[in-house]
Write an enzyme that holds these catalytic residues in place. Structure first.
Site, PDB file in Angstrom:
ATOM      1  N   ASP A   1      -5.890   6.302 -13.117  1.00 59.31           N
ATOM      2  CA  ASP A   1      -5.993   5.955 -11.963  1.00 59.31           C
ATOM      3  C   ASP A   1      -5.630   4.605 -11.803  1.00 59.31           C
ATOM      4  O   ASP A   1      -5.691   3.574 -12.587  1.00 59.31           O
ATOM      5  CB  ASP A   1      -6.715   6.112 -10.908  1.00 59.31           C
ATOM      6  CG  ASP A   1      -6.470   5.553  -9.386  1.00 59.31           C
ATOM      7  OD1 ASP A   1      -6.915   6.363  -8.950  1.00 59.31           O
ATOM      8  OD2 ASP A   1      -5.595   4.153  -8.843  1.00 59.31           O
TER       9      ASP A   1
ATOM     10  N   ASP B   1      -0.449   8.186  -8.568  1.00 60.46           N
ATOM     11  CA  ASP B   1      -1.214   7.355  -9.284  1.00 60.46           C
ATOM     12  C   ASP B   1      -2.796   7.319  -9.625  1.00 60.46           C
ATOM     13  O   ASP B   1      -2.964   6.110 -10.446  1.00 60.46           O
ATOM     14  CB  ASP B   1      -0.925   5.485  -8.518  1.00 60.46           C
ATOM     15  CG  ASP B   1      -2.275   5.838  -8.124  1.00 60.46           C
ATOM     16  OD1 ASP B   1      -3.147   7.390  -7.347  1.00 60.46           O
ATOM     17  OD2 ASP B   1      -2.741   4.538  -7.976  1.00 60.46           O
ATOM     18  N   GLU B   2      -2.653   9.225  -9.589  1.00 61.04           N
ATOM     19  CA  GLU B   2      -3.761   9.602 -10.281  1.00 61.04           C
ATOM     20  C   GLU B   2      -3.851  11.122 -11.047  1.00 61.04           C
ATOM     21  O   GLU B   2      -3.439  11.322 -10.302  1.00 61.04           O
ATOM     22  CB  GLU B   2      -4.748   9.437  -9.257  1.00 61.04           C
ATOM     23  CG  GLU B   2      -5.899   9.874  -9.180  1.00 61.04           C
ATOM     24  CD  GLU B   2      -7.001  10.246  -8.321  1.00 61.04           C
ATOM     25  OE1 GLU B   2      -8.217  10.653  -8.069  1.00 61.04           O
ATOM     26  OE2 GLU B   2      -6.161   9.838  -7.036  1.00 61.04           O
TER      27      GLU B   2
HETATM   28  N1  DCP Z   1      -2.537   4.898   0.008  1.00 61.48           N
HETATM   29  C1  DCP Z   1      -2.144   4.906   1.127  1.00 61.48           C
HETATM   30  N2  DCP Z   1      -2.821   4.923   2.680  1.00 61.48           N
HETATM   31  C2  DCP Z   1      -4.443   4.937   2.486  1.00 61.48           C
HETATM   32  C3  DCP Z   1      -5.202   4.863   0.666  1.00 61.48           C
HETATM   33  C4  DCP Z   1      -3.398   5.237  -0.332  1.00 61.48           C
HETATM   34  O1  DCP Z   1      -1.038   5.109   1.669  1.00 61.48           O
HETATM   35  N3  DCP Z   1      -5.084   4.710   2.601  1.00 61.48           N
HETATM   36  C5  DCP Z   1      -1.100   4.629  -1.096  1.00 61.48           C
HETATM   37  C6  DCP Z   1      -1.310   3.504  -1.400  1.00 61.48           C
HETATM   38  C7  DCP Z   1      -1.896   3.540  -2.570  1.00 61.48           C
HETATM   39  C8  DCP Z   1      -1.709   4.522  -3.363  1.00 61.48           C
HETATM   40  O2  DCP Z   1      -1.783   5.397  -2.240  1.00 61.48           O
HETATM   41  O3  DCP Z   1      -1.209   1.681  -3.689  1.00 61.48           O
HETATM   42  C9  DCP Z   1      -2.849   5.022  -4.077  1.00 61.48           C
HETATM   43  O4  DCP Z   1      -3.871   4.748  -3.460  1.00 61.48           O
HETATM   44  P1  DCP Z   1      -5.138   4.414  -4.265  1.00 61.48           P
HETATM   45  O5  DCP Z   1      -6.352   4.854  -3.492  1.00 61.48           O
HETATM   46  O6  DCP Z   1      -5.273   4.599  -5.246  1.00 61.48           O
HETATM   47  O7  DCP Z   1      -5.604   2.785  -4.358  1.00 61.48           O
HETATM   48  P2  DCP Z   1      -4.472   1.617  -4.985  1.00 61.48           P
HETATM   49  O8  DCP Z   1      -4.112   2.412  -5.740  1.00 61.48           O
HETATM   50  O9  DCP Z   1      -3.934   0.503  -3.660  1.00 61.48           O
HETATM   51  O10 DCP Z   1      -5.713   0.554  -5.547  1.00 61.48           O
HETATM   52  P3  DCP Z   1      -6.817   1.220  -7.070  1.00 61.48           P
HETATM   53  O11 DCP Z   1      -7.031  -0.312  -7.536  1.00 61.48           O
HETATM   54  O12 DCP Z   1      -8.756   1.340  -6.466  1.00 61.48           O
HETATM   55  O13 DCP Z   1      -6.724   2.414  -7.604  1.00 61.48           O
HETATM   56 CA    CA Z   2      -4.879   3.411  -7.645  1.00 60.21          CA
END
Ligand code: DCP
Ligand code: CA
Length: 406
Positions: free
Chosen positions: A9, A104-105
């Site tokens: 991730d 991203d996962e």
């Molecule tokens: N995303 C979004 N709205 C949300 C959650 C996520 O648009 N409520 C989008 C933005 C994030 C991406 O999906 O960048 C990936 O979600 P993640 O939950 O993996 O969050 P991040 O990658 O931002 O942070 P982490 O480091 O916790 O994985």
């Molecule tokens: Ca992420």
């Protein structure tokens, strides 16, 4: 046989992409989701912003109150999609048993791969390094004998983490963690469990199965298995898409019928373009509406014959919309349209029907122009109205919730 599953991730994905493109943003509190005076929510927050309590899903206004010095960015979906494709391509180089879960996962089944890389940990380090070198982004990796444990491990290891849960240690690894860490536990489930006095995952695993089932039905059983570290879901390489949909939340709730129609037309064209891009036809069209009070409804119609034209998607959606709004007083907050039950195109018997043929030729000609010059290069009559309302981006209009409006 014991399996070895990796969950990979990317850290603060949208923010990380922005930081690669603009290095001045590195090491700073950054929020992607839009300007704080807009009504959207935080899509992604840098770890520097998270230190102030900012997190995804939080209203932008709240984020700006908690962290006034944060830099707020609108974000742009095409960049994230492109990075995502490169990310998945890197993973596919390491194992063909790849299941992308979101942009991203992904899960990788790497059972037996230690012989190639020395150890699974070394393999994970090689993956992290390539992602860092080629994308400039940190990834966190969890490794375990099942998907659910691997996912919890990667989450727990963030940022830039690597965490291996040895076979046999699954249950004790999960035991002390707060219940919200277990995938599948949303806000409501968490609330109910809390009122039952359940705070960590071990306590879920120790609950009688019958009690879990009486509160959560069939998902109670899954909850029990996951909490005990048991999960035999396979890593599944993607079949083809099962559905395609586009939706948008309005800046201001509305019941302006012609505006709703224009938006529906635009979203239908986006769905149609994607459908034809995938070489598929759909049997089912679904309209989604969310009203000002957040009540959400979906209405579905099954087509007599599978179809891939913008016109059919729009016409069907419009009929569903008219019916839904006929006696409706509430304002509309969100509108979406989707197609499902996707099939290979049938050699259409009615291709002799010249109007269907003209429609198909028209859609394809528009697709070609749009591929070359961008989605908004051509306006159909109805979407012209949107020109003044949504700012235009290369990939189409910038919708209010870019991440949810693919
Ligand atoms: N995303 C979004 N709205 C949300 C959650 C996520 O648009 N409520 C989008 C933005 C994030 C991406 O999906 O960048 C990936 O979600 P993640 O939950 O993996 O969050 P991040 O990658 O931002 O942070 P982490 O480091 O916790 O994985
Ligand atoms: Ca992420």
């Amino acid at each position: 046989m014991t399996r070895t599953i990796m969950h990979i991730d990317l850290d603060a994905f949208f923010v990380s992409v922005e930081q690669v493109l603009n290095p001045e943003l590195r090491g700073k509190p950054v929020v992607v989701g839009g300007r704080p005076d807009r009504r959207g929510v935080v899509a992604s927050a840098s770890y520097e912003a998270r230190a102030f309590g900012v997190h995804a899903g939080m209203p932008l206004a709240t984020a700006s109150r908690l962290c006034p010095q944060a830099i707020f960015i609108e974000g742009s979906f095409p960049k994230y999609r492109e990075t995502s494709q490169r990310f998945m391509a890197i993973l596919a180089d390491f194992s063909p048993f790849l299941e992308p879960v979101s942009l991203d996962e992904a899960y990788l089944d790497v059972t037996g791969f230690e012989s190639i890389y020395g150890s699974i940990r070394q393999m994970a380090m090689a993956i992290k390094q390539r992602i860092k070198d080629e994308l400039g982004i940190c990834a966190s990796v969890g490794i375990a004998t099942s998907k659910v444990v691997a996912k919890v491990a990667s989450e727990l290891s963030k940022p830039d983490g690597l965490l291996v849960v040895e076979a046999g240690k699954e249950r004790s690894f999960l035991a002390p963690l707060p219940i919200a860490e277990l995938p599948g536990i949303g806000k409501r489930t968490e609330q109910i469990l809390k009122t039952l006095g359940i705070n960590n995952i071990e306590e879920i695993a120790n609950m009688p199965l019958s009690a879990l089932k009486s509160h959560f039905g069939a998902s109670g059983e899954i909850l029990h298995r996951y909490a005990s570290g048991i999960d035999d879901r396979e890593v599944e390489s993607p079949g083809e898409a099962k559905s395609i949909s586009r939706e948008t939340t309005f800046g201001k709730d509305t019941k302006d019928r012609s505006f709703l129609k224009a938006t529906l037309r635009y979203l239908s064209e986006r769905v149609g373009a994607e459908l034809r891009e995938q070489g598929k036809q759909a049997r089912c069209v679904t309209l989604k509406l969310r009203y000002a009070d957040f009540t959400t409804i979906t209405r579905q119609h099954t087509l007599r014959q599978s179809d891939d034209s913008d016109q059919t998607i729009f016409d069907t959606g419009l009929r569903l919309l008219k019916r839904a709004l006929s006696a409706e007083k509430r304002l509309v907050r969100l509108i979406g349209i989707g197609v499902s039950n996707l099939v290979e195109p049938e050699r259409q018997l009615d291709m002799l029907d010249s109007s269907a043929q003209r429609q198909e030729q028209l859609d394809r000609a528009i697709d070609r122009i749009r591929r070359k010059y961008g989605f908004t290069a051509i306006q159909t009559g109805r979407t012209m109205r949107l020109k003044d309302i949504f700012p235009e981006a290369e990939e189409g209009y910038t919708l209010q919730t870019p991440s949810l409006s693919r």
